[in-house]
Design a protein around this motif. Structure first.
Motif, mmCIF file in Angstrom:
data_model
loop_
_atom_site.group_PDB
_atom_site.id
_atom_site.type_symbol
_atom_site.label_atom_id
_atom_site.label_comp_id
_atom_site.label_asym_id
_atom_site.label_seq_id
_atom_site.Cartn_x
_atom_site.Cartn_y
_atom_site.Cartn_z
ATOM 1 N N HIS A 75 2.839 46.117 -4.255
ATOM 2 C CA HIS A 75 2.906 46.765 -5.703
ATOM 3 C C HIS A 75 3.819 48.436 -5.357
ATOM 4 C CE1 HIS A 75 0.168 48.083 -2.259
ATOM 5 N NE2 HIS A 75 0.208 50.083 -3.009
ATOM 6 N N ASP A 76 4.114 48.834 -4.139
ATOM 7 C CA ASP A 76 5.110 49.781 -4.106
ATOM 8 C C ASP A 76 6.886 49.437 -3.701
ATOM 9 O OD1 ASP A 76 3.381 51.193 -3.491
ATOM 10 O OD2 ASP A 76 3.186 50.634 -0.940
ATOM 11 N N ILE A 77 6.947 47.995 -4.701
ATOM 12 C CA ILE A 77 8.422 47.307 -4.532
ATOM 13 C C ILE A 77 8.646 47.941 -6.548
ATOM 14 C CG2 ILE A 77 9.739 45.452 -5.030
ATOM 15 C CD1 ILE A 77 8.208 44.270 -3.312
ATOM 16 N N TYR A 78 9.407 48.763 -6.442
ATOM 17 C CA TYR A 78 10.136 48.229 -7.533
ATOM 18 C C TYR A 78 12.236 48.860 -7.724
ATOM 19 C CZ TYR A 78 10.669 53.606 -6.047
ATOM 20 O OH TYR A 78 11.733 54.431 -5.056
ATOM 21 N N VAL A 79 12.382 48.677 -9.473
ATOM 22 C CA VAL A 79 13.851 48.640 -9.204
ATOM 23 C C VAL A 79 14.285 49.794 -8.907
ATOM 24 C CG1 VAL A 79 15.762 48.583 -10.887
ATOM 25 C CG2 VAL A 79 13.849 46.906 -10.476
ATOM 26 N N GLY A 80 15.287 50.398 -8.169
ATOM 27 C CA GLY A 80 15.719 51.833 -7.846
ATOM 28 C C GLY A 80 16.929 51.606 -8.838
ATOM 29 N N GLU A 81 17.701 51.096 -8.607
ATOM 30 C CA GLU A 81 18.804 51.141 -9.265
ATOM 31 C C GLU A 81 19.781 50.362 -10.234
ATOM 32 O OE1 GLU A 81 19.650 55.730 -7.266
ATOM 33 O OE2 GLU A 81 19.580 53.994 -6.982
ATOM 34 N N THR A 82 19.998 50.317 -10.927
ATOM 35 C CA THR A 82 20.936 48.941 -11.557
ATOM 36 C C THR A 82 22.431 49.562 -11.750
ATOM 37 O OG1 THR A 82 18.536 47.756 -12.317
ATOM 38 C CG2 THR A 82 21.108 46.598 -13.343
ATOM 39 N N VAL A 83 23.571 48.758 -11.813
ATOM 40 C CA VAL A 83 24.790 48.558 -11.420
ATOM 41 C C VAL A 83 25.757 47.528 -12.774
ATOM 42 C CG1 VAL A 83 27.295 48.997 -10.418
ATOM 43 C CG2 VAL A 83 25.361 49.724 -9.619
ATOM 44 N N ILE A 84 25.493 47.439 -13.437
ATOM 45 C CA ILE A 84 26.768 47.088 -13.985
ATOM 46 C C ILE A 84 27.760 46.512 -13.531
ATOM 47 C CG2 ILE A 84 26.956 46.212 -16.137
ATOM 48 C CD1 ILE A 84 24.853 47.128 -17.154
ATOM 49 N N PHE A 85 28.355 45.494 -13.484
ATOM 50 C CA PHE A 85 29.845 45.258 -12.860
ATOM 51 C C PHE A 85 29.918 44.148 -14.295
ATOM 52 C CE2 PHE A 85 28.020 45.272 -8.108
ATOM 53 C CZ PHE A 85 29.126 46.382 -8.111
ATOM 54 N N PRO A 86 31.436 43.783 -14.853
ATOM 55 C CA PRO A 86 31.887 43.014 -15.515
ATOM 56 C C PRO A 86 32.016 41.751 -15.218
ATOM 57 C CG PRO A 86 33.702 44.382 -13.851
ATOM 58 C CD PRO A 86 32.671 43.873 -13.083
ATOM 59 N N ASP A 87 31.435 40.797 -13.550
ATOM 60 C CA ASP A 87 30.873 39.919 -14.014
ATOM 61 C C ASP A 87 29.531 39.476 -13.434
ATOM 62 O OD1 ASP A 87 31.325 40.452 -11.378
ATOM 63 O OD2 ASP A 87 32.553 38.686 -10.932
ATOM 64 N N GLN A 88 28.737 40.537 -13.054
ATOM 65 C CA GLN A 88 27.353 40.580 -12.525
ATOM 66 C C GLN A 88 26.185 41.913 -13.089
ATOM 67 O OE1 GLN A 88 27.151 40.651 -7.754
ATOM 68 N NE2 GLN A 88 28.243 38.585 -8.893
ATOM 69 N N VAL A 89 25.298 41.574 -12.822
ATOM 70 C CA VAL A 89 24.585 42.513 -12.589
ATOM 71 C C VAL A 89 24.144 42.945 -10.823
ATOM 72 C CG1 VAL A 89 22.364 44.187 -13.091
ATOM 73 C CG2 VAL A 89 23.951 42.548 -15.101
ATOM 74 N N LEU A 90 23.722 44.142 -10.052
ATOM 75 C CA LEU A 90 23.701 44.989 -8.654
ATOM 76 C C LEU A 90 22.499 45.226 -9.173
ATOM 77 C CD1 LEU A 90 24.610 44.448 -6.051
ATOM 78 C CD2 LEU A 90 25.010 46.663 -5.636
ATOM 79 N N ILE A 91 21.313 44.559 -9.069
ATOM 80 C CA ILE A 91 19.395 45.464 -8.889
ATOM 81 C C ILE A 91 19.560 46.150 -7.412
ATOM 82 C CG2 ILE A 91 17.539 44.939 -9.611
ATOM 83 C CD1 ILE A 91 18.109 43.105 -12.006
ATOM 84 N N LEU A 92 18.948 47.301 -7.491
ATOM 85 C CA LEU A 92 18.945 47.723 -6.392
ATOM 86 C C LEU A 92 17.216 47.593 -5.865
ATOM 87 C CD1 LEU A 92 21.698 50.194 -5.407
ATOM 88 C CD2 LEU A 92 21.436 47.947 -4.652
ATOM 89 N N LEU A 93 16.209 46.959 -5.714
ATOM 90 C CA LEU A 93 15.005 47.072 -5.213
ATOM 91 C C LEU A 93 14.768 47.832 -4.060
ATOM 92 C CD1 LEU A 93 13.758 43.164 -5.138
ATOM 93 C CD2 LEU A 93 13.476 45.101 -7.451
ATOM 94 N N LYS A 94 14.023 49.078 -4.563
ATOM 95 C CA LYS A 94 13.223 50.023 -3.878
ATOM 96 C C LYS A 94 11.873 49.251 -2.687
ATOM 97 C CE LYS A 94 12.534 53.950 -1.029
ATOM 98 N NZ LYS A 94 13.972 54.206 -0.871
ATOM 99 N N TYR A 95 11.996 49.456 -1.558
ATOM 100 C CA TYR A 95 11.484 48.559 -0.658
ATOM 101 C C TYR A 95 10.797 49.458 0.727
ATOM 102 C CZ TYR A 95 11.469 43.361 -0.449
ATOM 103 O OH TYR A 95 10.906 42.445 -0.966
ATOM 104 N N PRO A 96 9.382 49.282 0.335
ATOM 105 C CA PRO A 96 8.211 50.181 1.777
ATOM 106 C C PRO A 96 8.753 49.829 3.004
ATOM 107 C CG PRO A 96 7.231 48.768 0.090
ATOM 108 C CD PRO A 96 7.896 48.302 -0.253
ATOM 109 N N PRO A 97 9.100 50.526 3.925
ATOM 110 C CA PRO A 97 9.600 50.066 5.014
ATOM 111 C C PRO A 97 9.106 49.156 5.775
ATOM 112 C CG PRO A 97 9.239 52.793 4.820
ATOM 113 C CD PRO A 97 8.409 51.958 3.636
#
Length: 556
Positions: A75-97
């Motif tokens: 329940h602590d995992i969430y989308v931290g940030e998303t970066v849109i590249f020309p050919d794909q999308v980079l999603i950074l999942l925020k993670y509990p240690p």
């Protein structure tokens, strides 16, 4: 073919309630399938021909509903940030240690529209490892008008803050020499190889740059290419030292009277290592899917005097982590740094120069298909010491000989140093070995060459003493990979009609991934077996003739 499927969520508080809701959900699914199909016939007009997601229902669960006990801290995992590249999308999942990283089977790329309840899904392009307390997920670019996020087996995650790659502060590190913040940015369009007017910019620190009263401003000390050096405010520096603000405060750059770059760059503070003696020679490189060549490259350079390796992983998906772990287990000192940013090789080398400075007296910046060759057989450290007896020498520039396929059509089983023995006559370009503590604060570098501080100079190395064997034009099976999303600062995809005259391209090859009939015989003017003979003599098993990297391949 597009498939239709219901998306059932594990959001019930006990098994009995899950059973009741499943019956209700199944009935609802039949109605939703019909609605989804009709809606998709409209949406498909907005979707490109190469995008083939699956239809799913639009049911969402609240994060508080996901109570599965077999998924620790899920329940602590969430989308931290998303970066849109020309050919794909980079999603950074925020993670509990304490939570384990997810696998590709656990994650679905989800696409939604604010104006419709229909959802689309597709498998992720790849799943990465840990990156600054996040996990990397790469997805296809969303159809126009839709948002992209992540679906897990037990819940859907709401989309996170989204940024365009063309205008973004993406990395930041505190320079422990003067406590400035070095920020790596995209979108300022500064001149390559030249310092710009620092007075035109400001650095901003805060968690929300829209709230001006909570933003701390500071002076830009220098700015060049994609590197901005800021005077770190005392309050920020103190908070970083104490560990109070490392996960909340970001840094960005503002053009005076203009825009503020989006930012995912959180200043990273690195304590100075407690080293009695620094390594004499280290190497920095950036790779993408070059893991199969690392055993030979690392083993060879370790034998001639390299003591430590900094490997910047630029979106590899070829199990490079296992390869590096294997080499570390053999005693090689290797640090892997995840660097997910496309077309940023120069920025990555600037970042590496900062990291390596506290560990290394000299750092070489070469690629994995480049081998430092000592024709005289002298150790690399001895050569460097002899060439740098004068204290003002801070960079050695080494010529590169480009080798061709040498008549081969298959990958040479004994490695590149053995298999490729025919090269062009004249050298092309130079690569450098530098003193990282003598680099200009701007960290300007072009094609592996850095600007130096005032009073320091570079020296061209005689090719009879030290040269680089660049196995640039290998068999077609290997070479064709250079057409796709290279780490180069200038050309990310050779199929694009841009920079056609760049030296990064191959003369006469064009933009098509089509093997020329005479490829195996190209780029062959001089038969050069010097390095091959030394490698056979030095590394081959006296009884079997097998080389160390061949043994590793057999184990794998």
């Amino acid at each position: 073919m597009v498939t239709v499927k219901p998306f059932i969520y594990d959001a019930m508080k006990d098994r009995r309630k899950r059973g009741s809701l499943f019956i209700i959900s199944a009935r609802c699914s039949l109605a939703l399938i019909f609605f989804s199909c009709v809606t998709f016939s409209i949406l498909r007009l907005l979707i490109t021909d190469t995008y083939h997601p699956s239809i799913v229902s639009s049911w969402l669960t609240s994060p508080t509903e996901a109570t599965s006990t077999d998924l620790p801290a899920s329940h602590d995992i969430y989308v931290g940030e998303t970066v849109i590249f020309p050919d794909q999308v980079l999603i950074l999942l925020k993670y509990p240690p304490t939570s384990p990283l997810l696998t590709k089977d656990d994650i679905t790329c989800m696409y939604s529209s604010p104006n419709t309840s229909t959802r689309l899904s597709s498998s992720p392009l790849s799943i990465g490892g840990e990156y600054h307390d996040h996990q990397i997920v790469r997805c296809d670019v969303a159809p126009r008008g839709m948002l992209v996020s992540v679906g897990l087996k037990w819940k859907n995650l709401p989309p996170g803050p989204t940024y365009e790659w063309k205008s973004l502060a993406y990395e930041a590190v505190i320079d422990d020499v003067d406590n400035t913040t070095v920020v790596f940015v995209k979108g300022l369009n500064l001149r390559s190889g030249k310092a710009s007017n620092a007075s035109r910019y400001k650095c901003l620190y805060g968690s929300d740059f829209g709230k001006q009263k909570l933003v701390v401003r500071s002076k830009v000390v220098s700015i060049a290419q994609e590197v901005v050096r800021c005077r770190t405010p005392p309050s920020i520096l103190e908070g970083l030292h104490e560990g109070r603000i490392s996960n909340s405060v970001k840094v960005s750059v503002k053009v005076n009277g203009g825009r503020v770059l989006g930012s995912i760059a959180r200043p990273e503070f690195r304590a100075k290592p407690n080293l009695i003696n620094r390594h004499q020679v280290c190497v920095c490189t950036m790779v993408r899917n070059q893991g199969r060549f690392l055993h030979e490259w690392v083993t060879y350079h370790g034998r001639i005097g390299v003591e430590r390796w900094f490997i910047y992983d630029n979106n590899s998906d070829d199990d490079i982590e296992e390869t590096i772990e294997s080499l570390v287990g053999k005693g090689f000192k290797i640090t892997r740094h995840v660097w997910p940013w496309i077309k940023t090789q120069e920025a990555g080398f600037s970042h590496c120069a900062l990291r390596a400075r506290n560990y290394c007296e000299w750092v070489g910046f070469i690629d994995v298909d480049e081998f430092l060759h000592l024709p005289s057989g002298v150790n690399l450290g001895s050569v460097i010491s002899n060439l740098t007896s004068r204290p003002e020498v801070a960079e050695l520039r080494i010529s590169c000989h480009n080798f061709g396929p040498s008549g081969l059509t298959l990958v040479p089983p004994q490695g590149v140093t053995i298999g490729y023995t025919c090269r062009l006559g004249m050298p092309e370009r130079h690569k450098s070995i530098v003193r990282p503590d003598k680099l200009s604060p701007t960290l300007i570098n072009i094609v592996h060459h850095f600007d130096l501080k005032d009073g320091f100079k570079n020296v061209d190395v005689n090719r009879n003493l030290l040269v680089i064997n660049h196995y640039k034009f290998q068999v077609w099976e290997v070479f064709k990979e250079k057409f796709y999303r290279r780490v180069s600062a200038y050309v990310s995809d050779w199929q694009q009609e841009e920079n056609l005259e760049s030296n990064d391209r191959t003369p006469g090859l064009g933009t098509q991934v089509i093997e020329p009939a005479d490829w195996s015989r190209r780029f062959c003017e001089i038969n050069d077996t010097g390095l091959r003979n030394w490698v056979v003599k030095t590394f081959s098993d006296p009884y079997t003739g097998i080389l160390p990297w061949q043994k590793e391949e057999r184990v794998l």
